[in-house]
Scaffold this motif. Structure first.
Motif, PDB file in Angstrom:
ATOM      1  N   ALA A  93     -12.619 -12.357  33.281  1.00 34.99           N
ATOM      2  CA  ALA A  93     -13.105 -13.510  33.741  1.00 34.99           C
ATOM      3  C   ALA A  93     -14.329 -13.546  34.647  1.00 34.99           C
ATOM      4  O   ALA A  93     -15.363 -14.250  34.484  1.00 34.99           O
ATOM      5  CB  ALA A  93     -12.156 -14.461  34.335  1.00 34.99           C
ATOM      6  N   LYS A  94     -14.208 -12.574  35.677  1.00 36.02           N
ATOM      7  CA  LYS A  94     -15.354 -12.342  36.657  1.00 36.02           C
ATOM      8  C   LYS A  94     -16.454 -11.811  36.009  1.00 36.02           C
ATOM      9  O   LYS A  94     -17.708 -12.077  36.474  1.00 36.02           O
ATOM     10  CB  LYS A  94     -14.692 -11.292  38.001  1.00 36.02           C
ATOM     11  CG  LYS A  94     -13.831 -12.131  38.767  1.00 36.02           C
ATOM     12  CD  LYS A  94     -13.433 -11.200  39.952  1.00 36.02           C
ATOM     13  CE  LYS A  94     -12.569 -11.909  40.878  1.00 36.02           C
ATOM     14  NZ  LYS A  94     -12.232 -11.120  42.180  1.00 36.02           N
ATOM     15  N   ALA A  95     -16.058 -10.754  35.213  1.00 39.56           N
ATOM     16  CA  ALA A  95     -17.482 -10.107  34.524  1.00 39.56           C
ATOM     17  C   ALA A  95     -18.192 -11.081  33.411  1.00 39.56           C
ATOM     18  O   ALA A  95     -19.097 -10.836  32.939  1.00 39.56           O
ATOM     19  CB  ALA A  95     -17.051  -8.796  33.830  1.00 39.56           C
TER      20      ALA A  95
ATOM     21  N   THR B  30     -21.308  -4.318  25.141  1.00 39.31           N
ATOM     22  CA  THR B  30     -22.631  -3.837  25.067  1.00 39.31           C
ATOM     23  C   THR B  30     -22.606  -2.923  26.458  1.00 39.31           C
ATOM     24  O   THR B  30     -21.825  -3.088  27.340  1.00 39.31           O
ATOM     25  CB  THR B  30     -23.751  -5.080  25.166  1.00 39.31           C
ATOM     26  OG1 THR B  30     -23.384  -5.754  26.306  1.00 39.31           O
ATOM     27  CG2 THR B  30     -23.605  -5.765  23.935  1.00 39.31           C
ATOM     28  N   GLU B  31     -23.685  -2.169  26.447  1.00 36.35           N
ATOM     29  CA  GLU B  31     -24.042  -1.419  27.692  1.00 36.35           C
ATOM     30  C   GLU B  31     -24.066  -2.307  29.125  1.00 36.35           C
ATOM     31  O   GLU B  31     -23.571  -1.757  30.062  1.00 36.35           O
ATOM     32  CB  GLU B  31     -25.128  -0.488  27.574  1.00 36.35           C
ATOM     33  CG  GLU B  31     -25.060   0.607  26.727  1.00 36.35           C
ATOM     34  CD  GLU B  31     -24.002   1.384  27.202  1.00 36.35           C
ATOM     35  OE1 GLU B  31     -23.929   1.698  28.414  1.00 36.35           O
ATOM     36  OE2 GLU B  31     -23.133   1.870  26.231  1.00 36.35           O
ATOM     37  N   ASN B  32     -24.498  -3.620  29.003  1.00 42.30           N
ATOM     38  CA  ASN B  32     -24.682  -4.465  30.039  1.00 42.30           C
ATOM     39  C   ASN B  32     -23.239  -4.964  30.253  1.00 42.30           C
ATOM     40  O   ASN B  32     -23.091  -4.999  31.538  1.00 42.30           O
ATOM     41  CB  ASN B  32     -25.526  -5.458  29.529  1.00 42.30           C
ATOM     42  CG  ASN B  32     -26.052  -6.112  30.766  1.00 42.30           C
ATOM     43  OD1 ASN B  32     -26.040  -6.005  32.084  1.00 42.30           O
ATOM     44  ND2 ASN B  32     -26.251  -7.668  30.518  1.00 42.30           N
ATOM     45  N   GLU B  33     -22.426  -5.077  29.528  1.00 44.98           N
ATOM     46  CA  GLU B  33     -21.207  -5.683  29.906  1.00 44.98           C
ATOM     47  C   GLU B  33     -20.092  -4.461  30.452  1.00 44.98           C
ATOM     48  O   GLU B  33     -19.589  -4.784  31.350  1.00 44.98           O
ATOM     49  CB  GLU B  33     -20.407  -6.068  28.681  1.00 44.98           C
ATOM     50  CG  GLU B  33     -20.913  -7.629  28.192  1.00 44.98           C
ATOM     51  CD  GLU B  33     -20.594  -7.884  26.672  1.00 44.98           C
ATOM     52  OE1 GLU B  33     -20.482  -9.146  26.305  1.00 44.98           O
ATOM     53  OE2 GLU B  33     -20.269  -7.075  25.833  1.00 44.98           O
ATOM     54  N   ILE B  34     -20.307  -3.200  29.878  1.00 42.53           N
ATOM     55  CA  ILE B  34     -19.650  -2.112  30.617  1.00 42.53           C
ATOM     56  C   ILE B  34     -20.164  -1.898  31.950  1.00 42.53           C
ATOM     57  O   ILE B  34     -19.262  -1.878  32.777  1.00 42.53           O
ATOM     58  CB  ILE B  34     -20.100  -0.776  29.544  1.00 42.53           C
ATOM     59  CG1 ILE B  34     -19.167  -1.075  28.373  1.00 42.53           C
ATOM     60  CG2 ILE B  34     -19.323   0.462  30.370  1.00 42.53           C
ATOM     61  CD1 ILE B  34     -19.658  -0.143  27.374  1.00 42.53           C
ATOM     62  N   LYS B  35     -21.452  -2.168  32.297  1.00 42.53           N
ATOM     63  CA  LYS B  35     -22.107  -1.820  33.445  1.00 42.53           C
ATOM     64  C   LYS B  35     -21.798  -2.787  34.540  1.00 42.53           C
ATOM     65  O   LYS B  35     -21.274  -2.580  35.578  1.00 42.53           O
ATOM     66  CB  LYS B  35     -23.741  -2.120  33.553  1.00 42.53           C
ATOM     67  CG  LYS B  35     -24.454  -1.549  34.635  1.00 42.53           C
ATOM     68  CD  LYS B  35     -25.905  -1.774  34.645  1.00 42.53           C
ATOM     69  CE  LYS B  35     -26.474  -1.431  35.649  1.00 42.53           C
ATOM     70  NZ  LYS B  35     -27.743  -1.825  35.791  1.00 42.53           N
TER      71      LYS B  35
ATOM     72  N   ILE C 103     -15.109   4.292  31.667  1.00 35.67           N
ATOM     73  CA  ILE C 103     -15.139   3.777  32.937  1.00 35.67           C
ATOM     74  C   ILE C 103     -14.301   4.429  34.103  1.00 35.67           C
ATOM     75  O   ILE C 103     -12.987   4.877  33.769  1.00 35.67           O
ATOM     76  CB  ILE C 103     -14.582   2.116  32.888  1.00 35.67           C
ATOM     77  CG1 ILE C 103     -15.587   1.370  31.848  1.00 35.67           C
ATOM     78  CG2 ILE C 103     -14.772   1.469  34.330  1.00 35.67           C
ATOM     79  CD1 ILE C 103     -14.978  -0.102  31.677  1.00 35.67           C
ATOM     80  N   ALA C 104     -14.561   4.604  35.214  1.00 35.10           N
ATOM     81  CA  ALA C 104     -13.795   5.534  36.143  1.00 35.10           C
ATOM     82  C   ALA C 104     -13.362   6.642  35.677  1.00 35.10           C
ATOM     83  O   ALA C 104     -12.270   7.175  35.997  1.00 35.10           O
ATOM     84  CB  ALA C 104     -12.878   4.403  36.897  1.00 35.10           C
ATOM     85  N   GLY C 105     -14.045   7.440  34.726  1.00 33.01           N
ATOM     86  CA  GLY C 105     -13.540   8.787  34.415  1.00 33.01           C
ATOM     87  C   GLY C 105     -12.560   8.805  33.296  1.00 33.01           C
ATOM     88  O   GLY C 105     -12.104   9.586  32.930  1.00 33.01           O
ATOM     89  N   VAL C 106     -12.418   7.451  32.741  1.00 33.27           N
ATOM     90  CA  VAL C 106     -11.098   7.435  31.646  1.00 33.27           C
ATOM     91  C   VAL C 106     -11.704   6.726  30.441  1.00 33.27           C
ATOM     92  O   VAL C 106     -12.807   5.639  30.434  1.00 33.27           O
ATOM     93  CB  VAL C 106     -10.053   6.423  32.236  1.00 33.27           C
ATOM     94  CG1 VAL C 106      -9.327   6.074  31.166  1.00 33.27           C
ATOM     95  CG2 VAL C 106      -9.539   6.959  33.371  1.00 33.27           C
TER      96      VAL C 106
END
Length: 127
Positions: free
Chosen positions: A35-37, A49-54, A4-7
Motif C-alpha cells: 500500500a505504501k509503495a 518493474t525496476e521502478n517498483e522494485i526500487k 530485495i535485501a539479499g533474498v
C-alpha cells in the motif's frame, strides 16, 4: 527475478505473498508495504518493474529492519540476557524453553532428541 535485501523473491507469487520470504516481514506488513509503495498486492513478482522494485527496496531500507540487521538485533538481545544472567538468559544458555513451557514431557524442539536411560554394562561373569 526480484532480489530485495539479499533474498530472491519467488517469481510466480503475488507480491503480498512473496515479501514474507524476507526475515521480519509477515502477511500484514507485506500488505502495508504494498500500500505504501503504491503496488497492487495481487500483482505477480515477475511483473514488477525496476521502478517498483526500487520503491519497495527504499521503503524497506528507510522504515523497517529486515534480514541481517534484524537478525543481529535479536541475537544481541539474547546475548544481553545471557550476560545479565537473568532467568531468560539462563534458559537460552541451557537450550531450554524460555517462556514458561513445560519440559517434563514436551520441548523436544529445544532439548533435542531423547537421550534415553543408559543401562549399565554388565560385567563379564567371573569364572
Amino acid at each position: 527475478m526480484a532480489r530485495i535485501a539479499g533474498v530472491d523473491l519467488p517469481k510466480h507469487k503475488h507480491v503480498a505473498y512473496s515479501l514474507p520470504y524476507l526475515y521480519g516481514i509477515g502477511q500484514k506488513l507485506a500488505r502495508e508495504i504494498c500500500a505504501k509503495a503504491g503496488i497492487a498486492p495481487t500483482k505477480r513478482t515477475e511483473e514488477l518493474t525496476e521502478n517498483e522494485i526500487k520503491r519497495i527496496r527504499e521503503l524497506l531500507e528507510t522504515e523497517y529492519k529486515v534480514e541481517g540487521d534484524l537478525r543481529r538485533e535479536v541475537q544481541m538481545n539474547i546475548k544481553r540476557l545471557m550476560d545479565l544472567g537473568c532467568y531468560r538468559g539462563l534458559r537460552h544458555r541451557k537450550g531450554l524453553p524460555v517462556n514458561g513451557q513445560r519440559t517434563h514431557t514436551n520441548a523436544r524442539t529445544r532439548k533435542g532428541p531423547r537421550k534415553g536411560v543408559l543401562s549399565r554394562a554388565r560385567p563379564a561373569a567371573a569364572k
